[in-house]
Design an enzyme around this catalytic site. Structure first.
Site, PDB file in Angstrom:
ATOM      1  N   ASP A 163       0.841  -1.191   0.000  1.00 50.44           N
ATOM      2  CA  ASP A 163       0.000   0.000   0.000  1.00 50.44           C
ATOM      3  C   ASP A 163       0.881   1.248   0.000  1.00 50.44           C
ATOM      4  O   ASP A 163       1.920   1.259  -0.653  1.00 50.44           O
ATOM      5  CB  ASP A 163      -0.924  -0.038   1.232  1.00 50.44           C
ATOM      6  N   HIS A 234      -3.632   6.299   3.434  1.00 46.12           N
ATOM      7  CA  HIS A 234      -4.308   5.093   2.959  1.00 46.12           C
ATOM      8  C   HIS A 234      -3.678   3.823   3.528  1.00 46.12           C
ATOM      9  O   HIS A 234      -4.381   2.907   3.979  1.00 46.12           O
ATOM     10  CB  HIS A 234      -4.272   5.071   1.426  1.00 46.12           C
ATOM     11  N   SER A 571     -11.069  -0.537  -0.792  1.00 42.97           N
ATOM     12  CA  SER A 571      -9.816  -0.520  -0.036  1.00 42.97           C
ATOM     13  C   SER A 571     -10.061  -0.751   1.448  1.00 42.97           C
ATOM     14  O   SER A 571      -9.204  -1.272   2.156  1.00 42.97           O
ATOM     15  CB  SER A 571      -9.112   0.835  -0.209  1.00 42.97           C
TER      16      SER A 571
END
Length: 786
Positions: A163, A234, A571
């Site tokens: 990620d 994220h 996600s």
């Protein structure tokens, strides 16, 4: 002694191949090194398991040299080859990446040892209450479920993500109370200004691919490009969702939200950073390097919240390649299904060895209301600490009315772009802005700087009813497209329009839930329609988890820091499933990745908390193309009764049926794989059934096999829910097991009897039950009229 001989043979054969290729280069047609060069991935299959586990530095160096020699035969010079290569994959994945032109790439693709050559493409980055909603704990007593207890909260399972990095100082990664790092862990921690611990046991970054892409944006991003730190939030959010530690009193924007935790809160975690805050990052070459490292490091579960809007064949897709080698090593790969919904055929990450996750809501909402003077009260979303100073109505204007004199002034003002609003026209008023072009928070920042007291953010048509509770700068409510039309109609039809914006209310036990998210990508599978995708759905809307506290590199960005934040997307649903996988790995350490996937899929539910069929975002009945097998039920997955298991050999048979020949397949495994004479894609032992074409009056027969993991002896009878216009029979219709681990085959026969006037998919399912366990498989059939 045998191992040493094997290594010498490996090095000798690699050197011999390299020499022969180099000597034969004069026989190859010349390739022009013209302009138009770009980064390509040259995939050559996999290394043997013996090599992967026992290779020395000399072995790895020999493989790198062989890659240089192969490329030199096409570039004409060994030094040019060394300069062109960015990554040499030497442990598990066999291949390299290099700067090439189109002609050179085409020539290399013809090499007999090369599986595929494809451009290095970009992938996109696709909590507290969610675990209550999945019944992992009682929301009133906070008592953990028996599953959580039996799994010891995932203790010592290693969960990693590929990620955007990690914020290591987050309380979600505290190692208080943890014992020594498991001895099987072979990973490392990049020492660039961060410290790993007994919880966050590994952190690495991979940037050679992104550095190969020329862009001016990288000039000011040195700290991001050469660090494992998460500058976007994220990566931290997804990793903490999967396995963040218990954090009492976690809150977002001042709202107390209870104890934050991941699905496997006592698991160890590792971060592999491949995504950076610059254009053209998340490149497949960097992702492949992360897979290679994760396999060697010894992770148990890989959570990959990445995807693409375009689906490519499995071995022209870096994610599918990396996942194949991970699964071959016994590692589970969970992937996001994509945010390109709600159209059909939009789901990504389609390889059958990947577990593909859709996104749906849970029974909690953050509600803010826009109240208009005409009596209309519109529900929206926000997470703003600020409240209007007085409980009264304020003047309301369209942002277009506050336009200045610059070009495109009216359009820019309606979108509340930076510098577009005239403060003299905005001060003291509530402003209605239209979503689009700039971020939601940028719009509230602009209205705040212009002197507005509040903002109503109205979705444009493309965003429909997708709304998010953001931490706005001033009292704000975001509303859906149709409600926005009502607001603008009121403004345009009223002499002195006025509005009030309420505070934010958190509500639980909302019904119906789950509802499929509007953005969640849907099936059917566009690569292999006989494999139903997505596989499962999990909470992916308004998920609260840990976040970066990095300062923004762009001064115009929001300077505030939030240790926890709310995000939505597949996600976010992906790491929920990764966390559950970690728990099941702790309970069943010897189960294969496909057996655990089967346990999750066959125990999923297709009804919401009002006991009605799960709905899509338009509140119409959803189908398996939206939710796969259904919504995840972790407690049920702990005791599935039966599982559909798959080995690497089964996946190779699947590739045989896809048309891969024996020469290519032998590159993937330790020994040559003999393709069955009549390999059929439809016979892949998948826990779901999909048929992309069934003509009226014709029939099709598929074979499946289940393993008893429940009790012994056991007797399972089948229940059938036929798709409309399709008869379904199962032979035998009763399965008797005498011991644990015993496997039984059965056939599913589908026959079309539908006489409709239009071709369409219809849905049903089969369920094996012993009265205690219910092992359900969805069926999707496309019936073609005669």
């Amino acid at each position: 002694m045998t191992t040493m001989i094997g290594r010498r043979r490996l090095v000798f054969h690699l050197c011999l191949i390299s020499l022969l290729l180099f000597l034969s280069s004069s026989a190859l047609p010349s390739v022009s090194a013209a302009a138009g060069r770009r980064h390509y991935i040259v995939y050559m299959g996999g290394h043997s398991s013996l090599h992967s586990s026992s290779a020395t530095e000399a072995d790895l160096h020999a493989i790198t040299n062989s890659h240089h020699a192969i490329l030199a035969t096409y570039l004409g010079d060994i030094e040019r080859a060394r300069e062109a290569i960015r990554y040499s994959y030497t442990r598990h994945i066999n291949g390299f990446t290099a700067i090439l032109n189109e002609g050179e790439a085409a020539q290399i693709a013809k090499h007999p040892g090369v599986v595929s050559v494809f451009p290095d493409r970009r992938k996109k980055l696709q909590t507290t209450h969610s675990w209550n909603f999945m019944l992992m704990e009682n929301q009133f007593t906070a008592r953990p479920s028996p599953f959580w207890k039996e799994a010891k909260f995932g203790q010592d399972v290693i969960i990693a993500n590929i990620d955007g990095g990690v914020w290591p100082e987050s309380q979600s990664f505290s190692d208080e109370g943890y014992g020594p790092v498991p001895s099987r862990w072979k990973g490392t921690c990049a020492k660039a200004g961060i410290r790993c611990n007994r919880k966050l046991i590994g952190a690495r970054y991979f940037n050679k691919g992104v550095l190969a892409v020329p862009t001016d944006a990288k000039a000011g991003a040195h700290a991001d490009l050469y660090s494992v730190r998460d500058f976007g939030g994220h990566g931290t959010h997804t990793l903490s969702t999967a396995a963040g530690n218990f954090v009492p009193g976690a809150n977002f924007s001042g709202a107390a939200l209870g104890v934050a935790k991941g699905g496997a809160p006592r698991a160890r975690v590792a971060s592999y950073k491949t995504c950076f805050n610059v254009p053209d990052s998340c490149l497949e070459s960097d992702v492949l390097a992360a897979f290679e490292a994760a396999i060697s490091d010894g992770v148990d579960v890989l959570s990959v919240s990445l995807g693409d809007d375009i689906n490519y064949d499995y071995f022209a897709d870096g994610l599918a390649i990396g996942a194949f080698h991970a699964v071959r090593a016994g590692i589970t790969v969970v992937a996001a299904g994509g945010n390109a919904g709600p159209g059909l055929g939009t789901v990504s990450n389609l390889a059958p060895w990947m577990f593909t996750v859709a996104a749906s809501t849970m029974d909690r909402s953050f509600e803010t209301y826009a109240e208009l003077r005409n009596g209309l009260r519109i529900k929206g979303a926000s997470m703003t600490e600020a409240l209007l100073p007085v409980r009264k109505f304020y003047p309301l204007i369209s942002a277009a009315e506050a336009a200045g004199l610059r070009p495109n002034a009216t359009r820019d003002a309606l979108l509340c772009k930076p510098g577009s609003l005239d403060p003299a026209k905005v001060k003291g008023k509530v402003v209605a802005c239209l979503r689009g072009d700039t971020s939601r928070l940028s719009k509230s920042n602009e209205t705040a700087k212009a002197g507005a007291v509040g903002m109503i953010l109205c979705n444009d048509k493309s965003n429909g009813d997708e709304i998010s509770p953001d931490p706005h700068f001033i009292p704000t409510v975001q509303i859906g497209y149709k409600d926005g039309l009502k607001v603008f109609k009121y403004i345009n039809g009223t002499k002195n329009p006025e509005a009030y914006i309420t505070g934010t209310f958190s509500r639980v036990n909302v019904k119906p839930a789950p509802v499929m998210a509007d953005f969640s990508s849907k099936g059917p599978n566009t690569i292999a329609p006989y494999v139903l995708k997505p596989d499962i759905t999990a909470p992916g809307v308004n998920i609260i988890a840990a976040y970066t506290e990095a300062k923004p590199t762009d001064p115009s960005e929001d300077p505030r820091k939030f240790p926890y934040n709310i995000l939505s997307g597949t996600s976010m649903s992906c790491p929920h499933v990764s966390g559950v996988f970690g728990l099941l790995r702790a309970v069943y350490p010897h189960w294969s990745p496909s057996a655990i996937r089967s346990a999750i899929m066959t125990t999923a539910r297709t009804r919401d908390n009002a006991r009605n069929p799960i709905l899509d975002s338009t509140l119409e009945k959803a189908t398996p193309f939206s939710y796969g097998s259904g919504h995840i039920r972790p407690n049920r997955a702990m005791d599935p009764g039966l599982v559909y298991d798959l080995s690497v050999s089964d996946y190779l048979d699947f590739l045989c049926a896809r048309g891969y020949n024996k020469t290519l397949l032998k590159l993937f495994s330790d020994a040559p794989h003999e393709c069955p004479k009549h390999a059929r894609i439809m016979d892949l032992n998948y826990p779901s059934i999909a048929v992309p074409k069934l003509k009226g009056g014709s029939s099709i027969t598929m074979t499946r096999k289940v393993k008893n993991v429940g009790k012994s002896p056991a007797r399972y009878a089948v229940r059938i829910k036929e798709p409309k216009g399709v008869s379904v029979s199962v032979k035998p219709n009763v399965l008797k097991f005498n011991k644990l681990g015993e496997e039984k085959k059965f056939k599913v026969i589908l026959k079309a009897k539908w006489n409709g006037t239009a071709d369409d998919y219809v849905f049903g399912g089969i369920t094996w039950t012993d009265g205690i366990h219910y092992v359900r498989s969805p069926i999707a059939v496309y019936v073609v009229t005669a």
